[in-house]
Design a protein around this motif. Structure first.
Motif: not given
Length: 147
Positions: A30, A34, A38
């Protein structure tokens, strides 16, 4: 952050920080997602582009919660750590996590860990080593994950 004009469009020129991720399990995958999804937002917030250079895993073929680019998965954590500016340790346990974190610190990389056991057992050693080389060991997620 330096601003560069490209025609009429202003482009932010960021320096790159090479990030090595140790652990591709539930949390590590995870974090990788990200960092990949992002990257522009993170660069704007911190003034540097975080370049995920690799994810050290035990098993290249293991099922993961997130589809990660295969080319980022590596079993040689030492090689990955030695090329990093920042090492994120999410493998858990004491060894080999301590060895890899210590290698990262000794090479001048900053470390972020979520490993409570490692900090409880070897925290003073790691913080002292980081102080000697001017590196940082960050750990908020290990003790205050709900914040």
């Amino acid at each position: 952050m330096e601003h560069v004009m490209n025609g009429d469009i202003q482009v932010n020129a960021y320096r790159d920080l090479r990030v090595a991720l140790l652990g591709g399990g539930s949390v590590g995958s995870q974090v990788a997602r990200l960092l990949l999804e992002q990257s522009d937002e993170l660069a704007a917030r911190i003034g540097a582009r975080l370049q995920l250079t690799g994810i050290a895993v035990r098993d290249l073929e293991a099922k993961r919660d997130v589809d990660l680019p295969r080319e980022l998965l590596i079993t040689d954590a030492e090689q990955l750590v030695l090329g990093a500016d920042i090492v994120i340790e999410l493998m858990g346990g004491i060894e080999p996590a301590r060895t890899h974190v210590r290698l990262a610190i000794d090479s001048g990389a900053d470390v972020v860990t979520g490993n409570k056991a490692l900090l409880a057992t070897h925290g003073p050693e790691l913080f002292d080593a980081a102080d000697r080389v001017g590196a940082t060991v960050s750990y908020e997620a290990a003790v205050a994950g709900a914040i």
